[in-house]
Motif scaffolding. Structure first.
Motif, mmCIF file in Angstrom:
data_model
loop_
_atom_site.group_PDB
_atom_site.id
_atom_site.type_symbol
_atom_site.label_atom_id
_atom_site.label_comp_id
_atom_site.label_asym_id
_atom_site.label_seq_id
_atom_site.Cartn_x
_atom_site.Cartn_y
_atom_site.Cartn_z
ATOM 1 N N ASP A 15 0.840 -1.207 0.000
ATOM 2 C CA ASP A 15 0.000 0.000 0.000
ATOM 3 C C ASP A 15 0.871 1.253 0.000
ATOM 4 O OD1 ASP A 15 -2.264 -1.634 0.139
ATOM 5 O OD2 ASP A 15 -2.614 -1.237 2.271
ATOM 6 N N GLY A 18 2.447 2.122 -3.163
ATOM 7 C CA GLY A 18 1.504 2.410 -4.240
ATOM 8 C C GLY A 18 1.293 1.239 -5.179
ATOM 9 N N GLY A 21 -3.003 -0.108 -5.125
ATOM 10 C CA GLY A 21 -4.105 0.701 -5.625
ATOM 11 C C GLY A 21 -5.203 0.906 -4.597
ATOM 12 N N LYS A 22 -4.916 0.573 -3.340
ATOM 13 C CA LYS A 22 -5.937 0.662 -2.292
ATOM 14 C C LYS A 22 -5.938 1.989 -1.546
ATOM 15 C CE LYS A 22 -6.314 -4.248 -1.372
ATOM 16 N NZ LYS A 22 -6.253 -5.294 -0.355
ATOM 17 N N ILE A 23 -4.877 2.779 -1.679
ATOM 18 C CA ILE A 23 -4.856 4.058 -0.981
ATOM 19 C C ILE A 23 -4.682 5.185 -1.998
ATOM 20 C CG2 ILE A 23 -3.995 3.064 1.174
ATOM 21 C CD1 ILE A 23 -1.244 4.182 0.507
ATOM 22 N N GLN A 24 -5.091 6.371 -1.596
ATOM 23 C CA GLN A 24 -5.015 7.517 -2.489
ATOM 24 C C GLN A 24 -3.578 7.772 -2.908
ATOM 25 O OE1 GLN A 24 -6.692 10.678 -0.178
ATOM 26 N NE2 GLN A 24 -8.777 10.165 -0.760
ATOM 27 N N ARG A 25 -3.424 8.279 -4.113
ATOM 28 C CA ARG A 25 -2.086 8.517 -4.638
ATOM 29 C C ARG A 25 -1.273 9.477 -3.768
ATOM 30 N NH1 ARG A 25 -0.791 10.028 -10.814
ATOM 31 N NH2 ARG A 25 -1.504 12.079 -10.176
ATOM 32 N N CYS A 26 -1.957 10.445 -3.159
ATOM 33 C CA CYS A 26 -1.232 11.411 -2.323
ATOM 34 C C CYS A 26 -0.655 10.771 -1.059
ATOM 35 C CB CYS A 26 -2.140 12.580 -1.956
ATOM 36 S SG CYS A 26 -3.567 12.123 -0.960
ATOM 37 N N ALA A 27 -1.126 9.583 -0.706
ATOM 38 C CA ALA A 27 -0.628 8.881 0.485
ATOM 39 C C ALA A 27 0.361 7.772 0.131
ATOM 40 C CB ALA A 27 -1.802 8.293 1.263
ATOM 41 N N GLN A 28 0.659 7.615 -1.148
ATOM 42 C CA GLN A 28 1.600 6.588 -1.589
ATOM 43 C C GLN A 28 3.014 7.144 -1.590
ATOM 44 O OE1 GLN A 28 0.259 5.343 -5.468
ATOM 45 N NE2 GLN A 28 -1.777 4.846 -4.721
#
Length: 88
Positions: A15, A18, A21-28
């Motif tokens: 996660d 990235g 694909g389970k968390i928002q891109r800004c948190a990857q």
């Protein structure tokens, strides 16, 4: 991972990188050396032979850019046996 929850840890590392694909891109955090180290450890523990070589290469490249030695997925991991434990 320090508590032996390797399946859960692997998912969290994926996660963070990235890959799931389970968390928002800004948190990857693609190429995060700490998460790469953890993912490589998890893949080694389950004797993965498909993904491991590619992630070992990625980790080696990321490690060359660090200013401190990376020996675990958490800088405080060596303190896990100290009072308060890891990440306390």
């Amino acid at each position: 991972m320090e508590q032996g929850h390797y399946v859960e840890a692997e998912q969290i590392y994926r996660d963070d990188l990235g890959l799931s694909g389970k968390i928002q891109r800004c948190a990857q955090h693609p190429d995060n050396v700490w998460a790469l180290h953890g993912l490589v450890e998890c893949l080694q523990r389950r004797d993965d032979r498909m993904e491991l070589p590619a992630f070992q290469d990625k980790l080696a490249r990321a490690t060359k850019l660090t200013d401190v030695p990376i020996t675990s997925s958490c800088m405080c991991r060596g303190l896990a046996s100290a009072p308060g434990g890891c990440c306390a």
